[in-house]
Scaffold this motif. Sequence first.
Motif, short mmCIF file in Angstrom:
data_model
loop_
_atom_site.label_atom_id
_atom_site.label_comp_id
_atom_site.label_asym_id
_atom_site.label_seq_id
_atom_site.Cartn_x
_atom_site.Cartn_y
_atom_site.Cartn_z
N CYS A 194 28.90 -53.65 -18.11
CA CYS A 194 28.42 -53.64 -16.74
C CYS A 194 29.29 -55.09 -16.01
O CYS A 194 29.46 -55.96 -16.87
N HIS A 195 29.44 -54.90 -14.92
CA HIS A 195 29.94 -55.93 -14.34
C HIS A 195 29.05 -57.46 -14.16
O HIS A 195 29.50 -58.37 -13.87
N TYR B 120 33.94 -49.97 -12.71
CA TYR B 120 34.03 -50.96 -13.72
C TYR B 120 33.55 -50.42 -15.07
O TYR B 120 34.15 -50.75 -16.10
N HIS B 121 32.38 -49.79 -14.88
CA HIS B 121 31.60 -49.49 -16.16
C HIS B 121 32.80 -48.50 -17.09
O HIS B 121 32.59 -48.69 -18.44
N VAL C 257 25.56 -39.69 -16.09
CA VAL C 257 25.51 -41.08 -15.50
C VAL C 257 25.06 -41.92 -16.63
O VAL C 257 25.69 -43.06 -17.24
N ASP C 258 24.03 -41.53 -17.78
CA ASP C 258 24.08 -42.20 -19.22
C ASP C 258 25.39 -42.47 -19.81
O ASP C 258 25.46 -43.39 -20.34
N SER C 259 26.19 -41.44 -19.96
CA SER C 259 27.44 -41.76 -20.63
C SER C 259 28.42 -42.65 -20.04
O SER C 259 28.83 -43.55 -20.84
N ILE C 260 28.19 -42.81 -18.85
CA ILE C 260 28.84 -44.00 -18.06
C ILE C 260 28.25 -45.35 -18.27
O ILE C 260 28.95 -46.35 -18.75
#
Lengths: 166, 496, 423
Positions: C421-422, C414-415, C361-364
Amino acid sequence: MLIKRPPSYHKLFFFRGMLLGMTVTLKHFILNLLRIRKIPTIQYPEKKRERSARFKGKHILTKKLDGSIRCTSCLLCQTACPARCIKITPSEHPDPKVEKFPISFQIDLLRCVMCGYCEEACPVDAIRMGQEYEWADYSESSFIMDKEYLSNRPALQGGVISKVNS
Amino acid sequence: MTSHSEPKAKNPMVKITADGKVIEAPKGGNLLKALLDNGVSVPHYCYHPGLSVAGCCRMCFVEVEGQPRPLISCNATVTENMVVKTQTETVKNIQKWNLAFHLINHPLDCPICDQAGECGLQNYYMQFGKYESRMEEEKVKKRKVIPIGDHVMLDTERCILCSRCVRFFDEVPKTSEMAIFNRGDRSEIGTYEDKALNNNYTLNSVDICPVGALTSRDFRFKRRVWFLKDIPSICPGCSTGCNVTISQDPIEKRTYRMRPRFNEEVNGYWMCDYGRMRYKHTHRESRISTPLIKKAATLIPTEWDETKHELFTIFKTPASQISVLITPQYTSEDITHIYDFFTKTIGTQNIFHCADSHLASDSTVTDELLFRRDKNPNSQGLLKISAHYKLQEQNLSLFQQKLKSDPWTILFIFGPHDLEAYPEFLSWFKENNSLKTKIYIGTQVKHQIPLFDLLLPTLTFIETEGTFVNFKGLSQKLSRGVKLIPEAKPICEILC
Amino acid sequence: MTPTPKIVFQNLHIPNIKKLAVYREHGGYTAAQKVLKETKPEDIITLVKNSGLRGRGGAGFGTGMKWSFVPKDAPLKYLLCNADEGEPGTFKDRILMEQIPHSTLEGMIIACYAIQCPRAYIYVRGEYTESIEALEAAIQECTKNNFLGKNIFGTPFSLDIHVFKGAGAYICGEETGLVTSMEGAKGQPKVKPPFPAISGFNKKPTVINNVETLAVLPWIILNGADNYKKIGTEKSPGTKLFCLSGPVKNPGTYELPLGFPLKDLIYDIGGGLTGNLKLKAVIPGGLSAPVLTAEETMTMTMDFESLAKVGSMLGSGGVIVIANDQCMVDLLSVITYFYKHESCGQCTPCREGTGWMKKVVDSILHQRGRAEDIPLLQDISTNMMGGRTICALSDAAAMPVKSFVTKFKQEFEYHIKNKRCHL
């Protein structure tokens, strides 16, 4: 029974056949002499054939970037070796990040069958089969290559760096 | 010996079906144990039959009919007509993913890990995993190469936190020296402030460690395990007679380690560190490598043929002048041969043994687990055989008395392989007495001194086949391994 | 809107209700006295079973059922009151303990009498200093007045209640984790079976109930099971404390009957979202509950069954409102960090899975995401769920991830695609 032989003067004309045969040789001789076409023969000691990259010659032990030996002494090459020509003595490295290294690494070239299994087995690209193949010598003992020779012999010009450097 | 009281014969055997195969298992017993005992392979890390159940590795999932979802077999009990499935797609998927979870933070330093070749992670990966790793992130780094105690090396990065070692020290030697510190993926096994493990059973933690987190400092980097051949044997360290597996390299002709072999009646799953180190006196460098004869106050190597001549002349002396001393470190077969040879062929009755009858049958353990005071493996055997020849009274103290008084000229000494048992062994013969020729038959190079006139190398417990009788009178078989000293000969070939 | 019946909060706003005398004035301890003097223990268990009371801690297991598992002939049993309120977004037990500590104590007396146990502990999380003080004061008062101690109210029943301070680990709110923590060991769950009802604290039969569950008991005793059943839905009777948090105008703890519409909770009671914010999602039952989208929220009623139907859960009743100014990837990063931090590290899927999910999640979030990461997160979370570990923390950690990645996939995509970030 009387066998009819050719007249004896016919013998004088055997040169004709000989010369006929010699023309083939002569043709090649002239062609080669005048370098009209490419000759596959190499003037061996003066000139050497280029070997393919996969050529399996004298072994090389690769090095890390810092110049120390890459081998972790996992003994997989020794395990894979069908000729049992590799002898490694693992030891504890003072640096705990390295942990294990070969305190001695010997390959008996006379036993080696140049199969390249050691190269295949190595997980860290520590051992490679090099390009050298001329290793005639006078005594059997000089065919046992030690760690220093394997990694630092003059022919390697300072050694080879392993592809696996982590 | 097992701390974990497993329901045994009391429980009736019931039939359960595992993968279509009907097997018998004790009712109410551990399901995983029942499956493993009957040859059903179920992967597992944290379960060990000698320890309590932790249920944390989550590898031993099976499907049981009637249960809504797969359950861990190590915490399930056997019930009648249970139908167990270990090969379903669900179970296989769980195993594969659990293995993936085990491996994501594993350093994968197999090339330098001593466990490689007998590692639970490697074995199960080949059996159940075989996937491409999807872990692309940085691995969790932990501490490596921490020596804890004289025998154990800790690598917290390789650890899969199965807690076997923690439970072992809690439950078996009851020293509770190891623990899991921190939590989550920062969890680490270790001892408090890296204190040294201080008990006689530390190496068991290395055996039960399914990965290379705990490795033996003695065996560290010595040999890869796939070169080793296992020989079932008996520990010669004390009168308990723990069942062991000896690992030898048949090509190098060297012994590398001794590990316990399960025997419920004797040692359970464990053995002590003292016993494990007993293989060291079989090494080439600590052995008499060739027959030796004393000439002009020095020992010189000789040939067996020459010693045969020497012995032939010695045996010509009157039988009453020949005496024999036997240490209880030979197999019962060898001891019988010695008694038989000297009583019948030579005709002497001066055969003395070094076994202490009180110590030999002493069942008290010095460390409340396995280790006993008598450091000889076969005292009971020696006593029994001497009794058979009605010579059981001729013990060490009588020998020492008679050595001074009786006019013996020849003494045959069957010396100890393990010097720990008789630290003052040499001093017995140093006094002036009537002996002219002392023939030493043994193995230890430390005894290779000009005190003896003839030294004949024989075989250690690893190289002989035979029987040791433990303190309880239980006869246990030793198997023959590789002969480590080519010149050494068995007793029956020396005395013939 | 019809006024909702108050059960645990009936005396909440009376000043000085913390005091024993005030509590008694308002009918306190009458239920306990009635029970101890007039009722048989088995009858209470039957009564509670009939009332359909389900545990308020999160799992929603039948309270009467739980009690009936305890072996009757065991000489020593324990009741542990689980006040280790660790679920993010939940703050209901705290109010109960701080404001009306006696209702919890009265409930404990009733429960202890029902299972016939002479000793009970309240495991309060260490950060709740005010709760600890209030409870300790209340216990002291009760002991002085023979409401606790030997022969309570002159009956042969004796009971001691002690407060135990936890050290603030989320996992110690899990039954067996709580037990190991109380035993002085590292707070981590134990394998089940044996269940705590058979072998729990100090290997004795142990019942572990949530504060709210216990606080309901006096009302049920006084008003009967049938009256209790009239409140709420058929399968989830009674009221529940809902902790409303997030960008709403009136956040707080509200007692509402089960089956209450979630929309009304947010817009009527909570007063809607602050500013011009729009509702994006709701986490309906504490952080572990799978997230609901705004559309799902509109039709959702707050009871065990309806939430289970859409794959979420009522849990501890912590309703977390998420507005449209919140990045779901960022939020998930916080959530995964919480579970990574709180995993006890015992079971492999949870120990390794929580850390792995956090890293992915952090890498995203930090622009290193790959297209494979979304299916990877789904696979990891799927394989951490469904009884793969000793306790439910693994499921709790996996469920938010799975629901976030499934329901708000476009934000993650999107990320990954645009490396930003959107919002």
